[in-house]
Write an enzyme that holds these catalytic residues in place. Structure first.
Site, PDB file in Angstrom:
ATOM      1  N   ASP A   1      74.017  30.024  38.878  1.00 58.17           N
ATOM      2  CA  ASP A   1      72.565  29.975  38.729  1.00 58.17           C
ATOM      3  C   ASP A   1      72.059  28.546  38.525  1.00 58.17           C
ATOM      4  O   ASP A   1      72.189  27.982  37.441  1.00 58.17           O
ATOM      5  CB  ASP A   1      72.167  30.862  37.544  1.00 58.17           C
ATOM      6  CG  ASP A   1      70.662  30.964  37.367  1.00 58.17           C
ATOM      7  OD1 ASP A   1      69.920  30.323  38.131  1.00 58.17           O
ATOM      8  OD2 ASP A   1      70.223  31.687  36.454  1.00 58.17           O
TER       9      ASP A   1
ATOM     10  N   ASP B   1      65.826  28.132  42.321  1.00 55.17           N
ATOM     11  CA  ASP B   1      66.502  29.015  41.375  1.00 55.17           C
ATOM     12  C   ASP B   1      67.396  30.025  42.097  1.00 55.17           C
ATOM     13  O   ASP B   1      66.897  31.002  42.654  1.00 55.17           O
ATOM     14  CB  ASP B   1      65.435  29.743  40.549  1.00 55.17           C
ATOM     15  CG  ASP B   1      66.021  30.652  39.495  1.00 55.17           C
ATOM     16  OD1 ASP B   1      67.225  30.509  39.188  1.00 55.17           O
ATOM     17  OD2 ASP B   1      65.280  31.513  38.979  1.00 55.17           O
TER      18      ASP B   1
END
Ligand code: NAG
Ligand code: NAG
Ligand code: NAG
Ligand code: NAG
Ligand code: NAG
Ligand code: NAG
Length: 430
Positions: free
Chosen positions: A318, A128
């Site tokens: 992201d 992440d």
């Protein structure tokens, strides 16, 4: 024939991940094991809303974390004040300081996970770039979501050191909390020694359906809630001179059976991209005037090569966000150029024809990167129309200038995250 077999083998791996986890865990009689992928086919709109809510909660929480904590990240300050020449890799990268690991799709390209070990115990971890904490379930955690995942057993690690500082995070629509511990964390060929990580004692139910055991945050230390900005795994590996100061992603499409997603730490995987990598300097987030996210300027966006004349926009890059979320007006401007696009005002979601051939492109560093029309489809709402992966509703900076750019875009590029002279680079997929 071969393709059919691969297809079968692939899904077997996905489903067996569930089954194997549950064999080792206590039976979950009271918990419904809904696979997110199947609910997605039944109600794509609800699923799209769930994905947006998850991302919005994640960033609401990040904002709180940043506002509460005060900066102690001298590293970021030092690096951001250096020269701005981010064009290309100026330094020669050592081949001994890079390593590539395979990634697997979670659900239908929602996110990607890979293997790490902590104190020689194996975990599947969601990669992440939109957060900074590393956490896995503690063996003594009794939450149902801990019990159907691999968990860390303090007693089985010879290198574990107790730290015991409380921590908690909100991710998506759930949360995790526990205490910190210190151990060696191995990713690919490299081991970060004495790495601070989170042992989860309480994990919310929405982790039950996730194939990964925990999350590896790959944003900047400023966002790490463990020990108030502890060094991330990437920072630790760089500080211990194990890797070159960068990492890169190739995010695969689940529909391309032969396509292997990869994460390369300390370098780039030359087999996954073509042409040159264009770098974009990371900018400070206005929320704390510090480098915290992989935030870069956006030059513009276009639909079918028609420029939309966006000015002053920036984007958080992201890998842990399953959609692209834009401020309302920006999402509307893009969809106004996609034939057949309609705003579902109840859901505040755009619906587009599933057979759309419109190509949306984002321009970074002077280069247009196309999004494959297939990546614009989150799922069908009826026989002909699909929920658009470009979703309205983001207003992170309070000025409607920041975009949240997740997987639907990132599948279309090779992405490189440079930590010294922080910059995000994109190249075209091979
Ligand atoms: C950043 O570094 C400069 C000098 O290199 C210093 O003057 C400044 O106070 C630092 N800023 C922060 C926010 O630490
Ligand atoms: C699990 O162990 C940790 C220490 O490793 C401790 O802080 C926590 O209270 C324990 N949790 C439970 C539910 O026993
Ligand atoms: C989470 O941690 C923060 C800071 O340590 C603390 O103020 C807060 O009460 C905690 N929240 C929960 C739900 O445990
Ligand atoms: C776990 O977290 C939930 C939600 O924050 C809370 O209601 C529950 O009491 C916690 N359980 C334990 C064992 O701490
Ligand atoms: C998409 O499908 C609709 C309805 O089936 C059809 O009318 C239209 O021509 C198709 N468009 C393209 C680009 O194939
Ligand atoms: C941002 O967009 C929202 C939703 O369209 C709007 O209500 C708000 O006024 C906008 N804020 C600014 C500063 O433009």
């Amino acid at each position: 024939m071969e393709l059919t077999f691969m297809k079968f083998a692939f899904f077997f791996v996905i489903f067996s991940a569930f089954i194997i986890h549950n064999v080792n865990a206590k039976p979950l009689h009271s918990i419904k094991l809904i696979k997110r992928g199947s609910s997605r086919n039944m109600d794509s709109m609800e699923y799209a809303k769930y994905l947006r809510d998850s991302a919005m909660n994640k960033y609401k929480y990040s904002k709180e974390v940043m506002k509460k904590s005060c900066s102690k990240s001298s590293n970021n300050n030092k690096s951001s004040s250096k020269s701005k020449s981010n064009k290309g890799n100026s330094k020669v990268l050592s081949k001994n300081k890079q390593s590539t690991i395979d990634l697997k799709d979670i659900q239908f390209d929602d996110a990607y996970f890979g293997a790490i070990t902590i104190g020689n115990q194996n975990f599947n971890i969601l990669m992440d770039t939109g957060s900074s904490d590393l956490f896995v379930p503690n063996t003594n955690c009794t939450s149902p979501a801990c019990r159907n995942h691999n968990s860390f057993d303090v007693k089985k690690s010879k290198t574990f050191k107790k730290e015991g500082n409380p921590w908690n995070v909100t991710f998506g629509t759930g949360s995790a909390s526990g205490v910190t511990g210190i151990d060696n964390v191995k990713i690919g060929a490299f081991t970060a020694e004495n790495m601070i990580f989170g042992l989860t004692d309480n994990l919310s139910d929405d982790f039950i359906n996730l194939e990964s055991d925990g999350i590896l945050g790959m944003a900047f230390d400023r966002l790490n809630t463990l020990d108030n900005q502890a060094p991330t795994l990437i920072t630790t590996l760089i500080n211990q001179k194990k890797i070159n100061p960068l990492f890169s992603f190739h995010l695969s499409r689940i529909s391309n059976f032969n396509d292997q997603g990869t994460l390369t730490i300390g370098g780039v995987d030359n087999t996954k991209f073509q042409g040159k990598i264009t770098f974009n300097p990371v900018i400070k987030t206005s929320i704390v005037n510090a480098i915290a996210f992989w935030l870069i300027n956006v030059d513009d966006a276009s639909v079918n090569k028609k420029s939309l004349n966006f000015k002053g926009r920036n984007a958080i890059i992201d890998t842990g966000t399953s959609t692209i979320i834009l401020p309302d007006n920006d999402a509307a401007k893009i969809h106004s150029q996609i034939p057949g696009a309609v705003l579902d005002t109840n859901a505040n979601m755009f619906v587009i024809p599933c057979n759309t051939t419109s190509t949306v492109a984002f321009k970074f560093g002077g280069v247009d990167f196309n999004i494959n029309p297939k990546d614009l489809l989150l799922g069908p709402v009826d026989g002909q129309n699909c929920v658009s992966a470009i979703v309205p509703g983001f207003n992170f900076d309070g000025k409607n200038l920041t975009w949240l750019v997740g997987v639907p875009f990132l599948k279309n590029v090779y992405s490189v995250f440079k930590v010294d002279n922080p910059a995000v680079g994109f190249a075209r997929n091979k």
